[in-house]
Design a protein around this motif. Structure first.
Motif, PDB file in Angstrom:
ATOM      1  N   PHE A  10       0.821  -1.222   0.000  1.00 45.25           N
ATOM      2  CA  PHE A  10       0.000   0.000   0.000  1.00 45.25           C
ATOM      3  C   PHE A  10       0.856   1.273   0.000  1.00 45.25           C
ATOM      4  O   PHE A  10       0.421   2.302  -0.521  1.00 45.25           O
ATOM      5  CB  PHE A  10      -0.984  -0.015   1.172  1.00 45.25           C
ATOM      6  CG  PHE A  10      -2.138  -0.954   0.945  1.00 45.25           C
ATOM      7  CD1 PHE A  10      -2.946  -0.835  -0.183  1.00 45.25           C
ATOM      8  CD2 PHE A  10      -2.420  -1.979   1.847  1.00 45.25           C
ATOM      9  CE1 PHE A  10      -4.010  -1.707  -0.408  1.00 45.25           C
ATOM     10  CE2 PHE A  10      -3.477  -2.843   1.636  1.00 45.25           C
ATOM     11  CZ  PHE A  10      -4.276  -2.713   0.500  1.00 45.25           C
ATOM     12  N   ARG A  13       1.424   1.712  -3.523  1.00 50.71           N
ATOM     13  CA  ARG A  13       0.190   2.134  -4.188  1.00 50.71           C
ATOM     14  C   ARG A  13      -0.058   3.625  -4.010  1.00 50.71           C
ATOM     15  O   ARG A  13      -0.376   4.332  -4.961  1.00 50.71           O
ATOM     16  CB  ARG A  13      -0.996   1.321  -3.651  1.00 50.71           C
ATOM     17  CG  ARG A  13      -2.315   1.687  -4.299  1.00 50.71           C
ATOM     18  CD  ARG A  13      -3.421   0.687  -3.946  1.00 50.71           C
ATOM     19  NE  ARG A  13      -4.690   1.145  -4.520  1.00 50.71           N
ATOM     20  CZ  ARG A  13      -5.615   0.353  -5.025  1.00 50.71           C
ATOM     21  NH1 ARG A  13      -5.426  -0.951  -5.039  1.00 50.71           N
ATOM     22  NH2 ARG A  13      -6.737   0.845  -5.509  1.00 50.71           N
ATOM     23  N   ILE A  14       0.128   4.132  -2.780  1.00 51.15           N
ATOM     24  CA  ILE A  14      -0.140   5.555  -2.566  1.00 51.15           C
ATOM     25  C   ILE A  14       0.974   6.409  -3.179  1.00 51.15           C
ATOM     26  O   ILE A  14       0.702   7.494  -3.721  1.00 51.15           O
ATOM     27  CB  ILE A  14      -0.376   5.898  -1.068  1.00 51.15           C
ATOM     28  CG1 ILE A  14      -0.895   7.330  -0.924  1.00 51.15           C
ATOM     29  CG2 ILE A  14       0.902   5.744  -0.228  1.00 51.15           C
ATOM     30  CD1 ILE A  14      -2.229   7.579  -1.572  1.00 51.15           C
ATOM     31  N   TYR A  50      -2.015   3.926   4.772  1.00 49.08           N
ATOM     32  CA  TYR A  50      -2.077   2.492   5.080  1.00 49.08           C
ATOM     33  C   TYR A  50      -3.306   2.178   5.931  1.00 49.08           C
ATOM     34  O   TYR A  50      -4.046   1.229   5.664  1.00 49.08           O
ATOM     35  CB  TYR A  50      -0.791   2.047   5.795  1.00 49.08           C
ATOM     36  CG  TYR A  50      -0.795   0.565   6.091  1.00 49.08           C
ATOM     37  CD1 TYR A  50      -0.829  -0.362   5.050  1.00 49.08           C
ATOM     38  CD2 TYR A  50      -0.805   0.089   7.404  1.00 49.08           C
ATOM     39  CE1 TYR A  50      -0.860  -1.728   5.304  1.00 49.08           C
ATOM     40  CE2 TYR A  50      -0.834  -1.271   7.667  1.00 49.08           C
ATOM     41  CZ  TYR A  50      -0.867  -2.175   6.618  1.00 49.08           C
ATOM     42  OH  TYR A  50      -0.919  -3.526   6.868  1.00 49.08           O
ATOM     43  N   TYR A  53      -6.371   2.278   3.767  1.00 47.28           N
ATOM     44  CA  TYR A  53      -6.510   1.107   2.885  1.00 47.28           C
ATOM     45  C   TYR A  53      -6.960  -0.125   3.656  1.00 47.28           C
ATOM     46  O   TYR A  53      -7.861  -0.850   3.220  1.00 47.28           O
ATOM     47  CB  TYR A  53      -5.184   0.811   2.171  1.00 47.28           C
ATOM     48  CG  TYR A  53      -4.895   1.698   0.982  1.00 47.28           C
ATOM     49  CD1 TYR A  53      -5.754   1.729  -0.123  1.00 47.28           C
ATOM     50  CD2 TYR A  53      -3.758   2.496   0.941  1.00 47.28           C
ATOM     51  CE1 TYR A  53      -5.477   2.544  -1.218  1.00 47.28           C
ATOM     52  CE2 TYR A  53      -3.477   3.308  -0.147  1.00 47.28           C
ATOM     53  CZ  TYR A  53      -4.341   3.332  -1.223  1.00 47.28           C
ATOM     54  OH  TYR A  53      -4.075   4.127  -2.307  1.00 47.28           O
ATOM     55  N   GLU A  57     -10.328  -2.202   3.145  1.00 49.42           N
ATOM     56  CA  GLU A  57     -10.349  -3.656   2.892  1.00 49.42           C
ATOM     57  C   GLU A  57     -11.246  -4.374   3.889  1.00 49.42           C
ATOM     58  O   GLU A  57     -12.080  -5.204   3.502  1.00 49.42           O
ATOM     59  CB  GLU A  57      -8.924  -4.220   3.025  1.00 49.42           C
ATOM     60  CG  GLU A  57      -8.112  -4.190   1.751  1.00 49.42           C
ATOM     61  CD  GLU A  57      -6.859  -5.063   1.855  1.00 49.42           C
ATOM     62  OE1 GLU A  57      -6.480  -5.643   0.833  1.00 49.42           O
ATOM     63  OE2 GLU A  57      -6.272  -5.142   2.965  1.00 49.42           O
ATOM     64  N   LEU A  63     -11.325  -0.070  -3.247  1.00 52.88           N
ATOM     65  CA  LEU A  63     -10.023   0.552  -2.953  1.00 52.88           C
ATOM     66  C   LEU A  63      -9.689   1.708  -3.903  1.00 52.88           C
ATOM     67  O   LEU A  63      -8.859   2.562  -3.580  1.00 52.88           O
ATOM     68  CB  LEU A  63      -8.914  -0.497  -2.964  1.00 52.88           C
ATOM     69  CG  LEU A  63      -8.948  -1.507  -1.812  1.00 52.88           C
ATOM     70  CD1 LEU A  63      -7.637  -2.275  -1.725  1.00 52.88           C
ATOM     71  CD2 LEU A  63      -9.242  -0.848  -0.465  1.00 52.88           C
ATOM     72  N   ILE A  66     -10.565   4.517  -1.994  1.00 51.54           N
ATOM     73  CA  ILE A  66      -9.626   4.763  -0.887  1.00 51.54           C
ATOM     74  C   ILE A  66      -8.357   5.441  -1.407  1.00 51.54           C
ATOM     75  O   ILE A  66      -7.681   6.153  -0.665  1.00 51.54           O
ATOM     76  CB  ILE A  66      -9.277   3.449  -0.131  1.00 51.54           C
ATOM     77  CG1 ILE A  66     -10.552   2.669   0.195  1.00 51.54           C
ATOM     78  CG2 ILE A  66      -8.503   3.757   1.151  1.00 51.54           C
ATOM     79  CD1 ILE A  66     -11.520   3.376   1.099  1.00 51.54           C
ATOM     80  N   ASP A  67      -8.035   5.240  -2.689  1.00 47.55           N
ATOM     81  CA  ASP A  67      -6.905   5.984  -3.273  1.00 47.55           C
ATOM     82  C   ASP A  67      -7.086   7.494  -3.063  1.00 47.55           C
ATOM     83  O   ASP A  67      -6.164   8.190  -2.659  1.00 47.55           O
ATOM     84  CB  ASP A  67      -6.811   5.730  -4.790  1.00 47.55           C
ATOM     85  CG  ASP A  67      -6.281   4.338  -5.130  1.00 47.55           C
ATOM     86  OD1 ASP A  67      -5.560   3.753  -4.297  1.00 47.55           O
ATOM     87  OD2 ASP A  67      -6.603   3.851  -6.228  1.00 47.55           O
ATOM     88  N   SER A  70      -6.888   8.400   0.702  1.00 47.42           N
ATOM     89  CA  SER A  70      -5.487   8.330   1.157  1.00 47.42           C
ATOM     90  C   SER A  70      -4.674   9.482   0.588  1.00 47.42           C
ATOM     91  O   SER A  70      -3.842  10.078   1.291  1.00 47.42           O
ATOM     92  CB  SER A  70      -4.843   7.011   0.697  1.00 47.42           C
ATOM     93  OG  SER A  70      -5.479   5.929   1.306  1.00 47.42           O
ATOM     94  N   PRO A 197     -12.941   6.069   5.022  1.00 50.12           N
ATOM     95  CA  PRO A 197     -13.220   4.805   4.324  1.00 50.12           C
ATOM     96  C   PRO A 197     -14.548   4.183   4.751  1.00 50.12           C
ATOM     97  O   PRO A 197     -15.240   3.567   3.936  1.00 50.12           O
ATOM     98  CB  PRO A 197     -12.042   3.910   4.723  1.00 50.12           C
ATOM     99  CG  PRO A 197     -10.934   4.852   4.994  1.00 50.12           C
ATOM    100  CD  PRO A 197     -11.601   6.045   5.638  1.00 50.12           C
TER     101      PRO A 197
END
Lengths: 300, 300
Positions: A10, A13-14, A50, A53, A57, A63, A66-67, A70, A197
């Motif tokens: 994650f 990812r971010i 984190y 995310y 989940e 998600l 959530i991007d 975040s 979230p």
């Protein structure tokens, strides 16, 4: 996935999301963009993303949504660091082992980049295509998320906490005031990382939100207690900044008020309460429990 | 109502709205609130709110909705002044004849109050009960308004313009760059003061919005040309700050590039274009025309 694998996943990812976001911006002044990039992409633990995310989940949120959450949280966090590090505030030369933004650029750039990163946070939320937002009746979602980010980051939250922190410098404050300070300065944004979230999940009841909020408050406090402990017990290499900087700045800390052992006991106690809160939720909250444990056990 | 009566009326209305807004906030640190109040309520021409109100009136929008738009615009404007006045930026000691916020308080308070005022702008838009927003299908309104405020105030707008302004200090820049700079630094927010109210009107077509946007760009530019002229021709008493401060700061100005007469001709030409744009709208735009004239004729 193990906690470490999941954390790295994650983080990547971010980082990718934020890098792509900055690449997509049209900014006339290259220095402003460079300072924003420096503030947003120079490492950082990405704890808020984190947390967002793994909450997403656990609650079966999309998600992709959530991007954006975040990303917005990290923009706010990054802007607060640029401004808090300024000579007029905490006057820090190092952050994550590198020169702070006003050292690498100049003060004006650090102020402006911080300002622009705050706007970018709201930009992200206002312009993201939320998957849970397709029907008109879902449109309040974006407004709700912005309301939550406002509350967590502004005068009622992070920014208000920084004001209390400055007011408390060179002054002994009682434990209750220290807790208010940290619940605003650090806790509010961590809480948003859990509650935002939750807005993206169809299943979450208001009772669940209450428990999630409790969990977030507890780990927010635990995070700060552990941060104060680390400031005393870590090395400059681990910290990326001088050890004992809180003491040097005459800031009230948990070890100063409770002793080192007392502070360690408090962190452990907060962890246990956070785990008990999670146990009352009808979801698989293992990663949230692992995260709480990580917060209290980290050494830098 | 005459222009002056109308101006005073809406100045009072936005001052009352902002004072009530600040009174309603719960802020733990009294100094932060005091610095926010100092930045937001210490005079000021309230040109953006006035423009928003008369646009709202012309387009038959509900003025209760324009309160929120005007309030948000003024929070952004106030935050930008607090930060622009800082020693690391324009280093101004006086604003509206009074000590700047960092002089009256301290730098940290001016930075934080600015940060909190930016958040407050989004707070106002995200939490206002818009009268044109009662049905779920109308909910995008708030998101659209926030999108517009983001664009006008952030890196694509005001904040990006301030970055260009700093980069242009001690440097001669060509006219085209000066226009880009001002269209971002001042123009974007004036444009939002016209386009955001247009979102609150049921009658406005996309063609009308284009014309309104053109009008706003023209008066934004005219405002800046006149500002540069005033900086040379006014008195310190009228200005509330030293005369010739642009020259002293080695900033490119319209009189410097075009000569005083050239700048005056340009302002007049922009005014005529703005009036022509308004004539293409099927509304009573007299007050918008009067406002454009006022901008070019004001002497301080």
């Amino acid at each position: 996935m193990t906690t470490l694998t999941s954390y790295k996943h994650f983080q990547q990812r971010i980082n990718d999301y934020l890098a792509a976001k900055l690449d997509s911006l049209t900014i006339n002044d290259p220095k402003l963009l460079a300072a924003m990039r420096y503030g947003l992409l120079s490492g950082g633990k990405r704890m808020r993303p984190y947390l967002a995310y793994i909450t997403g989940e656990a609650l079966h949120a999309n998600l992709h949504d959530i991007d954006a959450i975040s990303g917005a949280l990290e923009c706010i966090h990054a802007y607060s660091l640029l401004h808090d590090d300024l000579p007029a505030m905490d006057n820090d030369d190092l952050r994550r082992g590198k020169p702070t933004c006003h050292k690498a650029f100049d003060e004006a750039s650090a102020i402006l980049a911080g300002d622009a990163l705050q706007t970018l946070a709201f930009d992200i939320l206002a312009n993201h295509s939320f998957s849970t937002n397709n029907s008109p009746s879902k449109f309040p979602l974006q407004v709700k998320l912005i309301q939550q980010l406002v509350r967590a980051s502004g005068y009622q939250g992070m920014c208000g906490g920084q004001a209390l922190d400055l007011a408390a410098t060179d002054k002994a404050i009682p434990l209750s005031e220290l807790e208010t300070l940290h619940s605003l300065k650090t806790g509010a944004l961590l809480q948003a990382a859990v509650l935002m979230p939750a807005e993206c999940s169809e299943q979450v009841t208001s009772e669940h939100k209450k428990i999630l909020s409790e969990y977030a408050q507890l780990i927010g406090l635990a995070y700060q207690v552990q941060d104060d402990i680390i400031d005393l017990t870590s090395t400059e290499e681990q910290l990326g900044k001088p050890v004992g900087s809180d003491l040097a700045a005459n800031k009230s800390t948990y070890p100063a008020l409770l002793g080192l052992q007392g502070a360690q006991d408090k962190a452990e106690n907060l962890l246990q309460q956070a785990l008990q809160a999670l146990a009352r939720l009808p979801y698989n909250t293992q990663s949230l429990a692992d995260f709480a444990t990580f917060i209290v056990q980290r050494s830098h």
